[in-house]
Design a protein around this motif. Structure first.
Motif, short mmCIF file in Angstrom:
data_model
loop_
_atom_site.label_atom_id
_atom_site.label_comp_id
_atom_site.label_asym_id
_atom_site.label_seq_id
_atom_site.Cartn_x
_atom_site.Cartn_y
_atom_site.Cartn_z
N CYS A 148 -3.60 -54.64 -6.08
CA CYS A 148 -2.26 -54.14 -5.83
C CYS A 148 -1.15 -55.24 -5.66
O CYS A 148 -1.22 -56.34 -5.06
CB CYS A 148 -2.01 -53.47 -4.27
SG CYS A 148 -0.54 -53.09 -4.06
N CYS A 167 -2.07 -47.37 -4.95
CA CYS A 167 -2.93 -48.16 -4.20
C CYS A 167 -3.59 -47.59 -2.81
O CYS A 167 -2.72 -47.00 -2.06
CB CYS A 167 -2.31 -49.59 -3.89
SG CYS A 167 -2.85 -50.57 -2.15
N CYS A 213 0.60 -55.28 -1.86
CA CYS A 213 -0.13 -55.75 -0.64
C CYS A 213 -1.37 -56.40 -0.93
O CYS A 213 -2.30 -57.12 0.06
CB CYS A 213 -0.69 -54.47 0.14
SG CYS A 213 -2.03 -53.60 -0.44
N ASN A 267 -4.45 -48.76 -0.10
CA ASN A 267 -3.85 -49.49 1.13
C ASN A 267 -2.61 -49.05 1.60
O ASN A 267 -2.04 -48.62 2.46
CB ASN A 267 -4.13 -50.91 1.12
CG ASN A 267 -3.92 -51.52 2.32
OD1 ASN A 267 -4.51 -51.06 3.36
ND2 ASN A 267 -3.35 -52.78 2.32
N CYS A 268 -1.66 -49.44 0.72
CA CYS A 268 -0.38 -49.32 1.14
C CYS A 268 0.51 -48.12 0.22
O CYS A 268 1.68 -48.03 0.46
CB CYS A 268 0.39 -50.43 0.60
SG CYS A 268 0.70 -50.88 -1.07
#
Ligand SMILES: [Zn+2]
Ligand SMILES: [Zn+2]
Ligand SMILES: [Zn+2]
Length: 294
Positions: A139, A119, A142, A121-122
Motif C-alpha cells: 500500500c 488496501c 500505510c 489495512n487503511c
C-alpha cells in the motif's frame, strides 16, 4: 409530410390547447419517412419557385440556382433532451435529496458494480500489482504488504456518499450501466439519472409538448424561406462546403465567412503575410504527397 400551411395549423392548435400532444405527434409523424426531406414534397417545390430569384444574389450568375438556408432545423430529439435537462434542474432544486433505498434499487436495476480494490489495512485505493515480488501489493499510503485486496459493498459506498458527497471513494466511476452504452458512472452521476428519470415521468407530457412546439417552430421557419438567399451552383458550393462567400470589395474572389475581404483585397503587408502562409501550406502538402504520406 404535412404542408407548410398544415404545419402552422398543427402548431397553433397545439399552442392554444385545441389538441393534445399525443394527437399532434401522430398527425406529424404518421407519413413522415425517415430520411425524407422537406424539399422533396410537392408543396415545398411549388412554394420554393415563388422565392427563387432569377439570378444569384451573391455574384449575379444564373447558373443552376438554388435556395440557400442560413439555418437548419434541429432534431426533435435534441429539443427533447434540452427541455428534459431544464425540467431535471428544476426538479433537483425543489427536491435535492434521494432516499437511500431508492438509490440502491435503482443501482441494482440499472448498473453492474465493478469495485475498486482497496488496501485491507487503511482501505485506500490506487494499488499497483507488483510483477516480481510477493506479496503482490504494497500500500502506497500505510505501506502494508498483502496478497488479497478488499472491496467496499455498494451499501457502504452509498452511505459514504450520502454522508459526504465529496468523499474520494464515492467519486469513483465504478458502476457500469447495463444498457448498450456501458457508461461508467459514479454515485453522483447515478443520482442525477435517477432524478432525471423522475422529472421526466412527472412532467412527460409537458416536456414533450414544449420540445415539440420548439421543433415545429423550427420547421415552420425553415419552410417559410425566411433567412434564405438565392445562390448559383458555385456560390452555394463555396458557402455550404467551404464556408466561403464572394468578397464584398472586389466581388471577384471568394473569402472565408469569418474574414472581411478576400486575400487580394487585404492591405499590402497583410496580403503578403497571408500569401506566405498559403505558400507554406502548399509546400507542406506537396512534400507530403512526394513522400507518400496522406
Ligand atoms: Zn453566385
Ligand atoms: Zn494501506
Ligand atoms: Zn476582394
Amino acid at each position: 409530410m404535412l404542408t407548410y400551411g398544415e404545419l402552422i395549423e398543427l402548431r397553433d392548435k397545439l399552442t392554444n390547447g385545441e389538441i393534445e400532444i399525443d394527437f399532434a405527434q401522430v398527425q406529424y409523424w404518421k407519413d413522415f419517412k425517415e430520411g425524407q426531406r422537406s424539399w422533396e414534397t410537392k408543396d415545398w417545390k411549388e412554394r420554393r419557385s415563388g422565392f427563387l430569384k432569377d439570378k444569384c444574389e451573391i455574384c449575379s450568375s444564373a447558373d443552376t440556382l438554388t435556395i440557400q438556408h442560413h439555418s437548419h432545423p434541429r432534431k426533435y430529439s435534441e429539443y427533447l433532451r434540452d427541455i428534459t435537462s431544464e425540467y431535471t434542474k428544476e426538479y433537483i432544486n425543489t427536491k435535492p435529496e434521494v432516499d437511500k433505498g431508492d438509490l440502491q434499487r435503482y443501482i441494482i436495476q440499472n448498473y453492474d458494480y465493478v469495485p475498486v480494490p482497496l488496501c485491507p489495512n487503511c482501505k485506500r485505493s490506487s494499488l499497483r500489482e507488483r510483477k516480481k515480488i510477493l506479496p503482490k501489493y504494497r500500500c502506497p499510503v500505510c505501506h502494508e504488504e498483502f496478497d488479497d485486496t478488499v472491496i467496499r459493498s455498494v451499501d457502504e459506498l452509498i452511505s459514504k456518499f450520502l454522508e459526504n458527497e465529496d468523499d474520494v471513494e464515492a467519486r469513483d466511476k465504478c458502476f457500469v450501466s447495463k444498457d448498450q452504452w456501458r457508461n461508467k458512472h459514479n454515485l453522483s452521476n447515478i443520482r442525477y439519472w435517477l432524478q432525471r428519470g423522475r422529472a421526466k415521468t412527472k412532467d412527460s407530457k409537458t416536456i414533450e409538448r414544449e420540445a415539440f412546439l420548439l421543433y415545429l417552430n423550427d420547421c415552420i421557419k425553415y419552410l417559410s424561406f425566411e433567412d434564405t438567399i438565392t445562390a448559383c451552383k458555385k456560390c452555394a458550393f463555396n458557402f455550404d462546403i467551404k464556408r466561403m462567400e464572394l468578397c464584398p470589395n472586389c466581388k471577384r474572389f471568394y473569402k472565408g465567412l469569418e474574414y472581411p475581404t478576400c486575400i487580394q483585397c487585404l492591405p499590402e503587408e497583410k496580403r503578403e503575410a497571408a500569401l506566405k502562409i498559403i505558400e507554406f501550406g502548399n509546400d507542406w502538402r506537396k512534400m507530403h504527397e512526394d513522400l507518400g504520406i496522406d
